[in-house]
Enzyme design. Sequence first.
Site, PDB file in Angstrom:
ATOM      1  N   LYS A  52      -4.871  -4.734  -5.585  1.00  0.00           N
ATOM      2  CA  LYS A  52      -4.375  -4.765  -4.427  1.00  0.00           C
ATOM      3  C   LYS A  52      -5.223  -5.410  -3.173  1.00  0.00           C
ATOM      4  O   LYS A  52      -5.090  -6.376  -2.397  1.00  0.00           O
ATOM      5  CB  LYS A  52      -3.798  -3.353  -3.586  1.00  0.00           C
ATOM      6  CG  LYS A  52      -2.594  -3.032  -4.150  1.00  0.00           C
ATOM      7  CD  LYS A  52      -2.193  -1.228  -4.162  1.00  0.00           C
ATOM      8  CE  LYS A  52      -1.297  -0.973  -4.830  1.00  0.00           C
ATOM      9  NZ  LYS A  52      -1.033   0.460  -4.943  1.00  0.00           N
ATOM     10  N   GLN A  96      -3.340   5.760  -2.340  1.00  0.00           N
ATOM     11  CA  GLN A  96      -2.786   5.811  -3.760  1.00  0.00           C
ATOM     12  C   GLN A  96      -2.177   7.047  -4.322  1.00  0.00           C
ATOM     13  O   GLN A  96      -3.201   7.806  -4.360  1.00  0.00           O
ATOM     14  CB  GLN A  96      -4.107   4.962  -4.480  1.00  0.00           C
ATOM     15  CG  GLN A  96      -3.891   4.662  -5.915  1.00  0.00           C
ATOM     16  CD  GLN A  96      -2.725   3.323  -6.040  1.00  0.00           C
ATOM     17  OE1 GLN A  96      -2.658   2.734  -5.522  1.00  0.00           O
ATOM     18  NE2 GLN A  96      -1.813   3.631  -7.105  1.00  0.00           N
ATOM     19  N   ASP A 119       4.088   1.299   2.086  1.00  0.00           N
ATOM     20  CA  ASP A 119       4.405   1.647   0.636  1.00  0.00           C
ATOM     21  C   ASP A 119       6.193   2.142   0.621  1.00  0.00           C
ATOM     22  O   ASP A 119       6.476   2.016  -0.282  1.00  0.00           O
ATOM     23  CB  ASP A 119       3.726   2.875   0.216  1.00  0.00           C
ATOM     24  CG  ASP A 119       2.583   2.606  -1.001  1.00  0.00           C
ATOM     25  OD1 ASP A 119       2.958   1.379  -1.530  1.00  0.00           O
ATOM     26  OD2 ASP A 119       1.663   3.199  -0.984  1.00  0.00           O
TER      27      ASP A 119
END
Length: 292
Positions: A52, A96, A119
Amino acid sequence: MQILDGKIASQSVKEQLAAEVHQLLAAGNRAPHLAAILVGSNGASETYVASKVKNCAEIGFESTLIRLNADVSEEELLNTIRQLNEDPKIDGILVQLPLPKHISEPKVIETISAEKDVDGFHPVSVGRLVQGLETFIPATPYGIMLMLEHYKIPTKGKHAVVIGRSNIVGRPMSVLLSSNHPYGNCTVTICHSHTPDLAAVCRQGDIIVAALGKPEFVTADMVKEGAIIIDVGITRVEDATAKKGFRIKGDVAFDQVSPKASYITPVPGGVGLMTIAGLMKNTLVAYKRTLQ
């Protein structure tokens, strides 16, 4: 059979984003900024976050990686998120997953500002998705939709079978495929561990989205001729013959299933790369909202 190559499709998305960022910077604006929080040192999570950060740099985004020890308290993690929520130069925030067991994932997700939820996991984002409103779409389902669009795969009127009902992939995927959208308008069946004769249901699917986290679960006898296969699974399987001591396996037995498929995503090199493309698109949307 055609391979749905995530490298090619994601590169196309990234080039579009990079061109847009170039124009924004040329107009005197700051770069979009994504902040990622990594708790502990899970090998797979390290790989995902590094990818990312790399993609941010390629597109022209700024990125900040915050590392916290695995034994960090829940409150310290929540406070870190609150600080990022208040920072006007941070456009997108991701934590994460998975997190250590002593930390509540729902609490973490709900603490992230809905305006920075790139997200797409926040209840506000999910609610807006279900109602067909503009929102941050969870990155993996978004990436799959972008892949269908890139390869111009017709979906209208098809029967889509989604294996897995997670909030991250299965449920939002079912909403997107059934929505009134150029790459939606499917009739959708969601399968899970309590589905009777799951194989028979799968054989009805014109499109199969496998997102259950069990390596090579979908076999040739579960797939009809000409089906479109989207493999979301990504599991490290120990293999002494492999250089790294493991191989990455999807939820679909690729060698068995691919001869029967019209289109199929490989693992690795398929949906995972599109997930990052979806995340980057969400981050640019969040950034442009702050400009407005």
